[in-house]
Structures are given as C-alpha cells and as structure tokens.
Design an enzyme around this catalytic site. Structure first.
Site, mmCIF file in Angstrom:
data_model
loop_
_atom_site.group_PDB
_atom_site.id
_atom_site.type_symbol
_atom_site.label_atom_id
_atom_site.label_comp_id
_atom_site.label_asym_id
_atom_site.label_seq_id
_atom_site.Cartn_x
_atom_site.Cartn_y
_atom_site.Cartn_z
ATOM 1 N N VAL A 18 5.398 -0.591 2.749
ATOM 2 C CA VAL A 18 4.355 -0.732 3.751
ATOM 3 C C VAL A 18 3.262 -1.627 3.176
ATOM 4 C CG1 VAL A 18 2.681 0.458 5.217
ATOM 5 C CG2 VAL A 18 4.867 1.547 4.698
ATOM 6 N N GLY A 56 11.782 1.441 3.019
ATOM 7 C CA GLY A 56 11.128 0.163 2.798
ATOM 8 C C GLY A 56 9.691 0.326 2.363
ATOM 9 N N ILE A 109 0.811 -1.214 0.000
ATOM 10 C CA ILE A 109 0.000 0.000 0.000
ATOM 11 C C ILE A 109 0.845 1.265 0.000
ATOM 12 C CG2 ILE A 109 -2.019 -1.040 1.095
ATOM 13 C CD1 ILE A 109 -1.083 0.160 3.755
ATOM 14 N N GLY A 110 2.157 1.137 0.115
ATOM 15 C CA GLY A 110 2.991 2.330 0.115
ATOM 16 C C GLY A 110 4.455 1.985 0.028
ATOM 17 N N ASP A 117 10.777 14.053 10.331
ATOM 18 C CA ASP A 117 10.121 14.004 9.023
ATOM 19 C C ASP A 117 8.624 14.262 9.184
ATOM 20 O OD1 ASP A 117 9.944 13.818 6.298
ATOM 21 O OD2 ASP A 117 9.949 11.630 6.220
ATOM 22 N N GLY A 138 8.461 3.747 0.726
ATOM 23 C CA GLY A 138 9.221 4.841 1.301
ATOM 24 C C GLY A 138 10.696 4.619 1.112
#
Length: 977
Positions: free
Chosen positions: A674, A672, A666-667, A802, A669
């Site tokens: 997600v 790594g 689902i994501g 962040d 970054g």
C-alpha cells in the site's frame, strides 16, 4: 465401671486423633487456593475446630461431610490436592462451582468413594474430564462449562445408577452420538447436555427416564425426528432442544407432557402443525421460531393461563392469533413475525400491564391496533409493520415512556403523530412509512430526545417541518419524502450534528436551501428533489462528501458549484431550468458573469487554468527526464493499463503509477503493498498494488523490485466483478474506491486516504492516542453500520472475511471506514448467499467454524467484529501471552463473566469509572457476536440495533431474535437450580 470408663476415654482419644488428621488436609486445601474474597478462609486456622471452618459441614460424629465453596472467587495455584481431599473418609459433598479454578486435573477422585455431590462446573479447567469411574454413590454430578475437552468417559456412568442430576454441557467435548449409557439412569431428574457436540438421533429409549424434570440438549448436531417415546416423560417441566438439526412433526403423544412449562425447539427444521401442543396448558414459555411449522395456531393457546412469552417467528403459520392470547398471566412478549397470519391483533396481551415487546411484523393481519396498547406503559418494542392494519394509530402509543421503537410501516393506518410524543423519552426509532398518516408533525417531537431514526415517508402529512427538530442531537436519519409538507427547510436542522441521511423529496417545500447543511459532519445522503426550493445552491456545499445528492426538479437558479459537477451527481440538478454550468455539465447553459460569476471567480478560474497548464508541462518534462531510468528498471508504465473510474477523477493514471515507489510505501499485506500518493492538487490517496498470480497461485514479480516482469500473470476471473461490486458501494463507513488500474500482471486499487491510520494503530501501537469512551463507542457503531451495509444493503451480500481492527481506518474526525476487502483472494459465492469456501482471516479474529467446515457466511464477519468490540472495551490485543496457551481474547473475556466485579475488571483502565457500565453493555454484545455456533450470533443488522440501543441485559438469558428479541442466547450458560 472404671474399666468401662477407661475404654470410653480411649475410644474418644482415638476418635479425636482421627478428627485432628482432617485439619492438615483442609489447611493444605487452603494453601492451594487464593481468593479476592479475603474473608472466605478467615476461620480456617489451626486453633479452630474444622467443623467451625466456613464452608465446612461435619456429620454427627464430627467428621467433615461437606465442603461448600461455590461462587467464592477462588483460583488455584498449582492443582487441587484431590489425593489428600479424598482422605476425608466421610466426605459426601464437594462443591467448587462458579469459581476460577484452572489447570489440568491429573489425580483420580477414585478414593472419594462416599461422594454423593460433585460440582466442578463453571470453572476454567483444561484437559480431559477427571476419572470419576469409582464414584458409585454419586447422585449429583456438575461438570458443565468447566473447560474440559476431549472424550467424556460415558461408560463410567454405568456404575452411577443413583444419579439424580447430570450436567455436562458447554464443554468442548469430542463429537459423539447421544450416549446410550444415560438411558439406564432411571432416577435422573435433571439432564443438561447442551453445547457439547452430541450428534446423531435422540434414541427412543429416552422415554425410560420417567423421573426427568429437566431435559436440555440444545446447540448440538442432533438430527432426525423427535421420538414418540418422549411423551412418556410426564414429569418434565423444561425441554430445550433448540439449535439442532431436528426434522419431522411433533410426534403423537407429545401432548402428554402435561407438566411442561418451558419448551424451546427453535432453530431446527421441524414441520407440520402445532395441534400436539394444544394440551400443554402449563406452558409459560414457548419458543419455536425459525422452523418450517405450518397450519393454524391452536385456539387453546389463548386459554393457557400461565403463558408469558411466545416466539413463533419465521415459520409458515396461518390463520389468526387466538383472541385471548396473553390475557391471563403477566404476559411479557410475543414474536410471531414473518408468518402468514391473518385476523386482528389480540387485544389483551398487556392486560396485566407487564408486556415489553409486541412483534407481529410481516404477516397479513387486519383490523385496528387495539386501544389497550396505548396504556401499556411497559412496552419497549412495538412492531406491527408490513401487515394490512387500518384505523387510527392510538394517540398514547406515540408517548409510551419506555418505548424504544415504533414500527407501523407498510400498513393502511391513519391519524397524526400525536402530541403525546413529548413523553417518549426513550424512543429511538420511528418507522411509519407507506401509510395514510395525516396532520402535522408536532413541535413536541423535539422532546423525544433519544430519537435516532425518523421515517414518516409516503404518507399524507402536511404543514411545516418543525423548527424544534434541531434539538434532536442523536438524529441520524430523517425520511419525510412523498408527503404534503410545505414551508421552508428550517435552518435548525443543521444542529442535528449526527444527521447522515436526509430525504424530504416529493413535497411542496419552498424557500432556500440552508447553507448550514454543509456543516453537518456526518451527512452522507441529501435528497431535496421534486419540491419548490428556490435560490442558489450554497457555495458551502463544496465541502460536502456525499454518496447521494439529488436537488432535481426544483426552482433553483444560478451556477452549479464546479466541485459538484461530477459524473457521480449526474441527474442531481435536472429539472431546474434556472441553473447554469461553467461548461462542465453540457446539458446546462453556460454561466455568464450575470449569473453570479464575480470578477474574483473569473480570476480564480484563469489562475487555475494557467496552473493546470504549467502542471501538465512540468509533468511531461518529469516523465521525459525519467524515461530512460524507468526503462532500465522495468517501469510499471511498460504495462498496458486499463483504467476503470467509479468517481470523477482529479488525477491521471501517470500520477498514480509514478508514485508506486519505495519512499511512498506505507504498508504491506499478503496480497500486495500500500502506497500513499500525494497529488499535485494537495489531495492524498492510498493505492493498493496487487500482484496477480500464475496458474500455480504464485505471485509473479521480477527480482526484488516492485515492478512486474514477464507477462502472462493470471488475474482472478472474479476480480472485475468484485471491483464492480465494491465500486457501487456508497456508504460513509466503507472506504471509498475511486478507480482500478489493471494490466495483465498487476492491479492497482485507488482509495481515499485516511489520515489517522487504523483502529489497531490507535489502540495498540506507539502511534496510539487516548481514545475516550464516546469516541470508542462511535467507532463501534460506525464500523457496525459499514458491515451491516455490506451484509444487508448491497444487491448481493459482501462477506469481508478479514474484519479486524487494522482494517478499520479512521478519518480526520476519527470516523471509521471498513477497508481492505482482500481482493487478491476473491471468490464469488457460487452456492447461493450462504457460504464462501475460502479460508481467510487473521489469527485471533477467525471464527471457530473454520476448524470444522470451509463453508462460512456473514456470521464469520460477525464473530470477527465481536473481537474488535472486545479490543475497544478492553484495550487488549486479540492474542496476548497473559491469556495462556492456545487462548485468545474471546476465551479470556468469557472466563471473566462470572461476577460483576470480574466483568468490570476487564474494561480498559483508561476508561473512566463513570463509563465502565456503558462499556460492559458493549462487551455483552461482543460476547453474543463471538458465540461458538454461527447460528447463535446475531446479524450485523441486529448488532447495530443493539449498539444503538445499548440495552441493559443479563449475562444469562439475553433475548434476541431477527429484530433483537425473542430468543435466549446464553452468554454463559449456567446450571439452573
């Protein structure tokens, strides 16, 4: 006679021709400008004489002498036509300040040789400062806050010996020493050099500028001691040197500044006593906070007839406050907190009835609270906590009509919370813990409808919790522990829909636990321990998601709900011999049907057990069927995994590992991927898969698969320590970390899943929903509270590094959670709590100090959060083409804080007109958070306080200190005239 008349007529004809040449020059200037004020140029038409143009003043001969177009909402298309403007041979004044003029000034102003007054300040130009070296007649030069950058041509000042006022501050100039060229301008009355990157020491020759009335060079990098030569400036009425690196004592002779009215040397490293200031009898404002000053406050301060504001907090001052302090003028505020002061509170600081803030917390003050303050109707903040005050809290203080905070905690005060509290319509916070307050909590407290926090803990308060407390719809924190309260917990408390923290421990409360408490959507902490509460634990409590639950040492009976029988609540039920457990908690006797276990519950347990067995069988079959395939692919299960749980887990390691596959992604970054994990029990989780690095810092992975191959990956040495820190976090606005699953090559972090995605998604993508202002405001406050907890509530501060809208996740109720702590780049703070040496963050959110230092602290998070606030208010992204080259949302917003209309124009058009003023309040807080210098930014604790109070404030002269007051932090520093 006739020839003479002819000569005269010829002369007038020539003169008329010269004047007519000025018309096209002004019309050319008009064509270069545009404005939202449609009437500015109505008179600038060819049929009018130029002397009748609005903003134009002519001399006695009819030639243009002044162009006055300041503060007219002007913008420029192209560039200002200085080549033609300077052809106005009699031009002495050119005033274009406080507009929206932009672009680079490439043309020289050298032909404007008669110019005496030049104002281009408070605009949005770019590029370097224009060439002004030939303007030898110049007396007034205002280029402050104009957007210019690069080097300033200091040597050009050598030809401007007649300068009276010089204002160059608030520009992004290259660092340079204090300009010695200024010291030769003997006629200067006004020198403004704040916030323009001046470094080095103040030269001794500053005393040569004996005509100075105003001297400001705050927010620079000036070091060393204040030179004794400054004592020669006996006409000086304002001296501002705050936020520098000044050291040493006030020099001998500083007291010669008899005309000084405003003095601000706060946020430096000054030391010594204040004896040199005792003769400055004309002072009306004195700001010296956050230094290392010591000794007593001179008794002469109490005789200063004009003093209206005094801020001395965070020093090492001793002795008493002068008895007559603030009793002569219309005194506004005092902040002398965090010193070592003794003696009583001066009684007459509100004698003139104008005082707004009394802040003397964290000293050694004694005596009683003077009765006079009960009649100080203008007070908005009353903070005297952490002293040794005695006596009764004057009744009227509880009901002051403009008071927003009463802080009398940690004293030895007595008396009740008076009935006057019904008049406290603006009161948001009561902090009165650890005193000797007695009596009952009056029902009238329900009329203080703005209350957010009540802390009356550790007192001698008796009686019942008032039923009317349910009327406090904004109440989020209720602390009444360690008192003498009796009776039952009123059901009405469940009407306080904002309650997140309830603590009524160590009282004599009885009756049953209201089942309606489970309906509180934000409840995060519930402590009812050490009372006489009886009956069963409500079954409805299974819906609660609490970080703290303590029902110990009561008279509870019956079964402990199975969903509450988890390790996180170990000890939560101790001291209740009547409780029983279904076997999960071994320290309690096993429940039987006689303990409320109905037949239906038995059936449910049997069904659950059978279902669990079937699930395990199916899982085993699934694992077996996939074994060969996984072995060919290099499965994650090849690794030897170490599981560390931080909550009782309802899933297995294998369930997580089997879900780390492409269809669940689902994501992505920098550290790594997600994945969303759907457990067999219906629960949803989010798993972050972090690749460890080799010694070169490169990710170790196999081909294009997400599986990790060759062993020997180098997990960060600080990983376990950081995970342990995050695992201990229990806050409703920080995403919950269930466990970590680690191997040599890879790490998995298992979080709660938030169904509404990120704030970025809801504001900026096709997934966005129409967030009303109330929702945006609640997201802002919740996210701020999460960061406040990280910075101030943990044993060691956690710097996120962040903060951005995509790292603020939203649950099913759109409540925010701070997420993604960048664990792949974790660095422990070896140098104390002050800094982290990691450059991290996202373009558009990164604080400007990254440009000149690797040392960043919590204030970098504050900057990033300010950007998030701007997103919430404007609906815009941090970086957009509309802002222009090398510009971001911070530059864009700050360029709009010129007028009320321009400020309102930046508010998201989807926010209704009725709420735009409220949105502007949040925008002002965002501007403070994004101050260029970290020391000028508030702490997250102050940010939360400001957001909760949403206090109206001016764009210039916003006052903040450690608790929200005490120091001007200029949103848009403007020239004071």
């Amino acid at each position: 006679m006739f020839p003479s008349l002819c000569y005269i007529l010829c002369f007038l004809s020539v003169l008329s021709g010269i004047k007519s040449d000025e018309l096209p020059i002004l019309l050319k200037l008009k064509s270069a400008l545009s404005t939202s004020n449609s009437k500015v140029f109505d008179s600038w038409v060819p049929t009018n004489s130029v002397c009748n143009f609005d903003g134009i003043t002519c001399n006695s001969n009819g030639f243009v002498r002044e162009i006055e177009l300041a503060n007219k909402n002007l913008s420029v298309s192209g560039a200002l036509p200085f080549d033609s403007i300077c052809q106005l041979q009699s031009l002495e004044k050119f005033s274009f300040g406080f507009n929206f003029l932009s672009g680079i000034i490439t043309e020289d102003l050298n032909n404007c040789v008669k110019l005496r007054y030049l104002d281009l300040g408070n605009n949005v130009f770019t590029g370097s400062v224009p060439n002004v070296s030939s303007l030898t007649e110049l007396q007034y030069l205002y280029l402050n806050n104009s957007g210019f950058s690069g080097d300033f041509p200091w040597k050009s000042l050598q030809s401007m010996m007649g300068l009276l006022q010089l204002s160059l501050g608030d520009n992004r100039l290259n660092p340079a020493p204090f300009p010695n060229e200024v010291l030769n301008l003997k006629n200067l009355t006004w020198l403004y050099l704040s916030n323009c990157t001046i470094k080095g020491e103040i030269p001794a020759g500053i005393g040569n500028l004996t005509e100075l009335r105003n001297l400001e060079f705050s927010a620079n990098m000036i070091s060393g001691e204040i030179p004794a030569d400054i004592g020669k400036l006996q006409k000086l009425w304002q001296l501002e040197v705050y936020n520098n690196l000044l050291t040493g004592k006030f020099p001998v002779g500083f007291g010669n500044l008899k005309s000084l009215e405003k003095f601000d040397a706060s946020m430096n490293h000054l030391e010594g006593d204040l004896s040199e200031l005792r003769s400055l009898t004309n002072l009306d404002t004195l700001q010296l906070f956050e230094n290392k000053l010591s000794g007593v406050i001179p008794v002469e301060f109490g005789e200063f007839k004009r003093l209206v504001s005094l801020s001395l907090y965070r020093n090492k001052l001793t002795g008493p406050l002068p008895e007559k302090l603030g009793s002569w003028a219309e005194f506004d505020y005092i902040d002398a907190s965090e010193n070592f002061l003794t003696g009583p509170i001066p009684p007459d600081m509100c004698k003139k009835g104008k005082m707004t803030e009394l802040l003397v917390l964290q000293n050694n003050l004694t005596g009683e609270i003077p009765l006079n303050y009960a009649n100080c109707l203008t007070l908005s903040r009353f903070r005297v906590s952490n002293n040794s005050l005695t006596g009764i809290v004057p009744a009227g203080i509880w009901g002051l009509p403009k008071l927003k905070i009463i802080d009398v905690a940690l004293n030895q005060l007595e008396g009740p919370v008076s009935l006057d509290i019904k008049q406290a319509k603006t009161l948001a916070q009561i902090y009165a813990r650890n005193n000797r307050l007695n009596g009952e909590i009056p029902e009238e407290i329900s009329k203080a409808s703005s209350l957010v926090s009540i802390d009356l803990s550790e007192n001698q308060i008796s009686g019942k919790i008032p039923v009317g407390i349910g009327e406090l719809k904004q109440l989020s924190s209720l602390h009444l522990q360690r008192n003498k309260l009796s009776g039952s917990i009123p059901d009405s408390i469940s009407s306080c829909s904002s309650l997140s923290d309830i603590n009524v421990a160590q009282n004599s409360l009885s009756g049953k636990i209201p089942s309606a408490l489970s309906s509180l959507p934000s409840l995060n902490s519930l402590n009812l321990s050490q009372n006489e509460v009886s009956g069963q634990i409500p079954n409805s409590f299974i819906s609660l998601r609490l970080s703290l639950l303590d029902l110990s040492n009561n008279r509870l009976t019956g079964p402990i709900p199975q969903s509450l029988s988890i390790a996180a609540y170990n000890g939560s039920f101790a001291g209740n011999p009547g409780l029983c457990s279904s076997g999960v908690i071994s320290s309690f006797r096993r429940c039987s049907s006689s303990h409320g276990m109905s037949k239906g519950v038995h059936v449910l347990i049997i069904c659950f057990t059978v279902g669990l067995v079937m699930l395990l069988v199916l899982l085993a079959f699934f694992i077996y069927s996939k074994k060969n395939e996984k072995e060919r692919q290099g499965s994650l299960k090849e690794e030897s995994w170490d599981v560390k749980s931080f909550h009782v887990l309802s899933f297995t390691e294998d369930e997580i590992l089997d879900s780390i596959k492409e269809e669940n992604l689902i994501g992505k970054g920098g550290s790594g991927n997600v994945y969303k994990v759907n457990l067999s029990n219906g629960k949803e989780l989010a798993v972050k898969h972090i690749w460890n690095t080799d010694s070169s810092g490169l990710k170790r992975s196999k081909s294009s698969t997400p599986m990790l191959g060759k062993r020997g990956g180098n997990k960060s040495k600080e990983f376990d320590a950081e995970v342990q820190t995050l695992s201990s976090i229990r806050h409703v606005n920080v995403v919950k970390l269930y466990c970590s699953i680690t191997s040599e090559d890879s790490s998995l972090l298992v979080y709660e899943y938030l169904p509404n995605g990120s704030l970025w998604d809801q504001l900026h993508t096709c997934q966005k929903m129409e967030l009303d202002w109330d929702t945006r405001y609640e997201i802002a406050v919740g996210a701020a509270k999460g960061l406040e907890y990280l910075h101030h509530g943990c044993q060691k501060p956690v710097i996120h590094r962040d903060v951005k809208s995509s790292n603020i996740l939203l649950d099913e109720f759109l409540k925010p959670r701070i997420a993604d702590f960048g664990l792949a780049m974790i660095v422990q703070v070896h140098g104390g709590k002050d800094s982290s040496h990691v450059i991290a963050g996202t373009h558009g959110y990164i604080a400007p100090e990254y440009g000149y230092t690797y040392k960043v602290n919590e204030k970098s998070d504050v900057y990033s959060f300010g950007v998030v606030l701007m997103e919430l208010v404007t609906g815009k992204r941090p970086i957009e083409p509309d802002y222009g080259d090398n510009k971001d949302i911070v530059n864009w917003v700050c360029s709009k804080v010129k007028t009320r209309e321009s400020i309102l124009s930046v508010v998201d058009s989807r926010i209704p007109e009725d709420y735009k003023e409220e949105a502007v309040k949040v925008l002002k807080i965002a501007i403070l958070c994004t101050a260029k210098l970290p020391t000028l930014r508030p702490t997250m604790r102050t940010v939360v306080q400001m957001l909760e109070e949403a206090e109206p404030c001016n764009l210039v002269g916003i006052v903040i200190s450690k608790d929200g007051t005490g120091k001007r932090m200029d949103v848009n520093q403007q020239r004071k005239v």
